[in-house]
Motif scaffolding. Structure first.
Motif, PDB file in Angstrom:
ATOM      1  N   LEU A 187       0.835  -1.195   0.000  1.00  0.00           N
ATOM      2  CA  LEU A 187       0.000   0.000   0.000  1.00  0.00           C
ATOM      3  C   LEU A 187       0.869   1.243   0.000  1.00  0.00           C
ATOM      4  N   ASP A 188       0.375   2.275  -0.635  1.00  0.00           N
ATOM      5  CA  ASP A 188       1.059   3.561  -0.595  1.00  0.00           C
ATOM      6  C   ASP A 188       0.858   4.200   0.772  1.00  0.00           C
ATOM      7  N   LEU A 189       1.840   5.022   1.152  1.00  0.00           N
ATOM      8  CA  LEU A 189       1.701   5.746   2.407  1.00  0.00           C
ATOM      9  C   LEU A 189       0.572   6.765   2.270  1.00  0.00           C
ATOM     10  N   PRO A 190      -0.203   6.908   3.312  1.00  0.00           N
ATOM     11  CA  PRO A 190      -1.315   7.870   3.228  1.00  0.00           C
ATOM     12  C   PRO A 190      -0.794   9.300   3.114  1.00  0.00           C
ATOM     13  N   THR A 191      -1.507  10.092   2.381  1.00  0.00           N
ATOM     14  CA  THR A 191      -1.153  11.510   2.238  1.00  0.00           C
ATOM     15  C   THR A 191      -1.867  12.372   3.260  1.00  0.00           C
ATOM     16  N   THR A 247      18.280  31.405  25.652  1.00  0.00           N
ATOM     17  CA  THR A 247      18.395  30.672  26.918  1.00  0.00           C
ATOM     18  C   THR A 247      18.353  29.161  26.741  1.00  0.00           C
ATOM     19  N   ALA A 248      18.047  28.689  25.542  1.00  0.00           N
ATOM     20  CA  ALA A 248      17.937  27.240  25.345  1.00  0.00           C
ATOM     21  C   ALA A 248      18.074  26.919  23.866  1.00  0.00           C
ATOM     22  N   VAL A 249      18.522  25.693  23.607  1.00  0.00           N
ATOM     23  CA  VAL A 249      18.502  25.171  22.243  1.00  0.00           C
ATOM     24  C   VAL A 249      17.063  24.781  21.930  1.00  0.00           C
ATOM     25  N   PRO A 250      16.511  25.235  20.819  1.00  0.00           N
ATOM     26  CA  PRO A 250      15.106  24.938  20.517  1.00  0.00           C
ATOM     27  C   PRO A 250      14.871  23.432  20.413  1.00  0.00           C
ATOM     28  N   PRO A 251      13.633  22.989  20.607  1.00  0.00           N
ATOM     29  CA  PRO A 251      13.309  21.571  20.429  1.00  0.00           C
ATOM     30  C   PRO A 251      13.559  21.144  18.978  1.00  0.00           C
ATOM     31  N   VAL A 252      13.775  19.846  18.801  1.00  0.00           N
ATOM     32  CA  VAL A 252      13.873  19.280  17.460  1.00  0.00           C
ATOM     33  C   VAL A 252      12.698  18.337  17.263  1.00  0.00           C
ATOM     34  N   ARG A 253      12.314  18.139  16.002  1.00  0.00           N
ATOM     35  CA  ARG A 253      11.183  17.268  15.713  1.00  0.00           C
ATOM     36  C   ARG A 253      11.578  16.247  14.660  1.00  0.00           C
ATOM     37  N   PHE A 254      10.967  15.076  14.777  1.00  0.00           N
ATOM     38  CA  PHE A 254      11.226  13.985  13.838  1.00  0.00           C
ATOM     39  C   PHE A 254       9.910  13.257  13.594  1.00  0.00           C
ATOM     40  N   SER A 255       9.574  13.079  12.314  1.00  0.00           N
ATOM     41  CA  SER A 255       8.310  12.432  11.949  1.00  0.00           C
ATOM     42  C   SER A 255       8.578  11.128  11.218  1.00  0.00           C
ATOM     43  N   TYR A 256       7.761  10.132  11.504  1.00  0.00           N
ATOM     44  CA  TYR A 256       7.873   8.836  10.839  1.00  0.00           C
ATOM     45  C   TYR A 256       6.482   8.214  10.734  1.00  0.00           C
ATOM     46  N   TYR A 309       0.943   8.514  11.110  1.00  0.00           N
ATOM     47  CA  TYR A 309       2.175   9.273  11.246  1.00  0.00           C
ATOM     48  C   TYR A 309       2.362   9.684  12.705  1.00  0.00           C
ATOM     49  N   VAL A 310       3.626   9.649  13.139  1.00  0.00           N
ATOM     50  CA  VAL A 310       3.960  10.030  14.510  1.00  0.00           C
ATOM     51  C   VAL A 310       5.059  11.087  14.450  1.00  0.00           C
ATOM     52  N   THR A 311       4.913  12.130  15.233  1.00  0.00           N
ATOM     53  CA  THR A 311       5.924  13.181  15.302  1.00  0.00           C
ATOM     54  C   THR A 311       6.481  13.250  16.718  1.00  0.00           C
ATOM     55  N   LEU A 312       7.802  13.102  16.826  1.00  0.00           N
ATOM     56  CA  LEU A 312       8.486  13.197  18.117  1.00  0.00           C
ATOM     57  C   LEU A 312       9.084  14.591  18.248  1.00  0.00           C
ATOM     58  N   ILE A 313       8.863  15.229  19.381  1.00  0.00           N
ATOM     59  CA  ILE A 313       9.408  16.568  19.636  1.00  0.00           C
ATOM     60  C   ILE A 313      10.159  16.523  20.958  1.00  0.00           C
ATOM     61  N   SER A 314      11.423  16.938  20.923  1.00  0.00           N
ATOM     62  CA  SER A 314      12.245  16.913  22.133  1.00  0.00           C
ATOM     63  C   SER A 314      11.961  18.134  22.991  1.00  0.00           C
ATOM     64  N   ASP A 315      12.435  18.091  24.214  1.00  0.00           N
ATOM     65  CA  ASP A 315      12.359  19.256  25.086  1.00  0.00           C
ATOM     66  C   ASP A 315      13.501  20.207  24.751  1.00  0.00           C
ATOM     67  N   PRO A 316      13.324  21.499  24.967  1.00  0.00           N
ATOM     68  CA  PRO A 316      14.439  22.430  24.777  1.00  0.00           C
ATOM     69  C   PRO A 316      15.540  22.154  25.800  1.00  0.00           C
ATOM     70  N   VAL A 317      16.779  22.416  25.408  1.00  0.00           N
ATOM     71  CA  VAL A 317      17.924  22.191  26.293  1.00  0.00           C
ATOM     72  C   VAL A 317      18.415  23.544  26.784  1.00  0.00           C
ATOM     73  N   SER A 318      18.354  23.745  28.093  1.00  0.00           N
ATOM     74  CA  SER A 318      18.726  25.040  28.671  1.00  0.00           C
ATOM     75  C   SER A 318      20.212  25.312  28.493  1.00  0.00           C
ATOM     76  N   LEU A 319      20.527  26.585  28.242  1.00  0.00           N
ATOM     77  CA  LEU A 319      21.907  27.024  28.061  1.00  0.00           C
ATOM     78  C   LEU A 319      22.196  28.197  28.980  1.00  0.00           C
ATOM     79  N   ASN A 320      23.455  28.400  29.243  1.00  0.00           N
ATOM     80  CA  ASN A 320      23.906  29.563  30.007  1.00  0.00           C
ATOM     81  C   ASN A 320      24.881  30.326  29.126  1.00  0.00           C
TER      82      ASN A 320
END
Length: 328
Positions: free
Chosen positions: A4-8, A98-107, A115-126
């Protein structure tokens, strides 16, 4: 079996073809720094699926950041599972971050058929503030406006360039692909001169070992040891004969001369020196042997008390040495 084709429907914009089930973990180093200093973002995807099509997660927000291409490595864990790790260089170009922005990954999850999208938490910086020149340079590297003149009012269309496409001036971008290979330096052990040198050293070592063990064997050889002992005693007798000549002591001269002949002939014939007699010399030596003549003359002189001339004694000494040296 049907494919089957992936759903659009509901397909995320960042979906790049990854199919399976995955989890996302994110880490950043260093956490302390200044504006304009590079930061490494490490993103790790674990799970099962087609890792060959798995692309790096993307930042949800890149304003104030200069972003370099990510490089990835895959590690197979067995049973259809794996791990793909991405490293990406980031440079903060604005103060106040103040932080590295979140990253996202979809599969696409084939079991859940969605479809599932994973989003990380921001990483705090100084991040500490940098001087104005550093901030200005970082901002210039991050986004350079491109001016276009158009329209009746001569308005300028200013659009920031993609930060990921800007060439780095102080940090080389990560390379996910292996570049052109160059010939490496030839290992030392493959060079002819080194091989010849090692062969020569090995030959010298083997020669030294052979000589060493031969010397040890000869040092413990009874025949060689006896030959050395006899040579030492002969030297003592010759010296005694010379001293006796100097003081004209014929009795001592006769004793040393007879003992020297007995030592040498006893060694050659395998007899004890004191066991060698005139009869042995007459039996084992030819009639014309000068040793027989000397020994006979010494015996007769000793029994008769005859005094030999100094010249005769010197001749006996020389003859004895020469004949004993030739005896084998």
């Amino acid at each position: 079996m049907s494919v089957l084709d992936l759903p659009t429907e509901n397909r995320p914009a960042d979906f790049s073809g990854a199919i399976g089930t995955f989890s996302l973990a994110v880490a950043t180093s260093p956490l302390d720094g200044k504006v304009g200093d590079p930061i490494t973002l490490k993103m790790q995807l674990n799970g099962s699926g087609n890792f060959s099509l798995v692309k790096a997660p993307i930042l949800t927000e890149n304003k104030g950041w200069k972003v370099y291409p990510a490089s990835g490595t895959v590690k197979e864990l067995g049973s259809g599972k794996g791990e793909k790790t991405f490293e990406q260089a980031l440079i903060p170009t604005e103060q106040g971050l103040t932080a590295v922005p979140p990253v996202r990954f979809s599969y696409f999850d084939p079991k859940a058929e969605k479809y599932v999208t994973l989003i990380s938490d921001p990483v705090s910086l100084n991040l500490q503030a940098a001087d104005e020149q550093t901030v200005s340079q970082a901002g210039t590297r991050a986004a350079t406006p491109a001016a276009q003149t158009g329209g009746q009012g001569g308005k300028q269309d200013v659009s920031p360039k993609n930060p990921a496409s800007q060439p780095a001036r102080h940090l080389a971008p990560l390379k996910p692909e292996l570049g052109e290979l160059a010939p490496t330096i030839q290992p030392l052990y493959q060079k002819l001169w080194f091989q010849l040198l090692m062969a020569g050293a090995l030959l010298c070592l083997l020669t030294a070992l052979v000589l060493y063990f031969r010397q040890r064997r000869l040092a413990r050889d009874p025949s060689i040891l006896r030959r050395k002992e006899v040579a030492g005693r002969l030297a003592e007798h010759y010296e005694g004969m010379r001293k006796a000549l100097a003081v004209q002591d014929q009795e001592v001269f006769h004793l040393h001369c007879r003992a020297a002949i007995q030592e040498r002939t006893g060694e050659v014939w395998g007899l004890a020196p004191e066991a060698v007699t005139l009869a042995d010399l007459e039996q084992r030596l030819p009639d014309e042997s000068l040793l027989r003549t000397v020994f006979t003359r010494l015996e007769q002189s000793g029994y008769a008390g005859e005094q030999l001339a100094q010249a005769d004694l010197e001749e006996i000494l020389q003859t004895t040495r020469n004949e004993l040296d030739k005896l084998a």
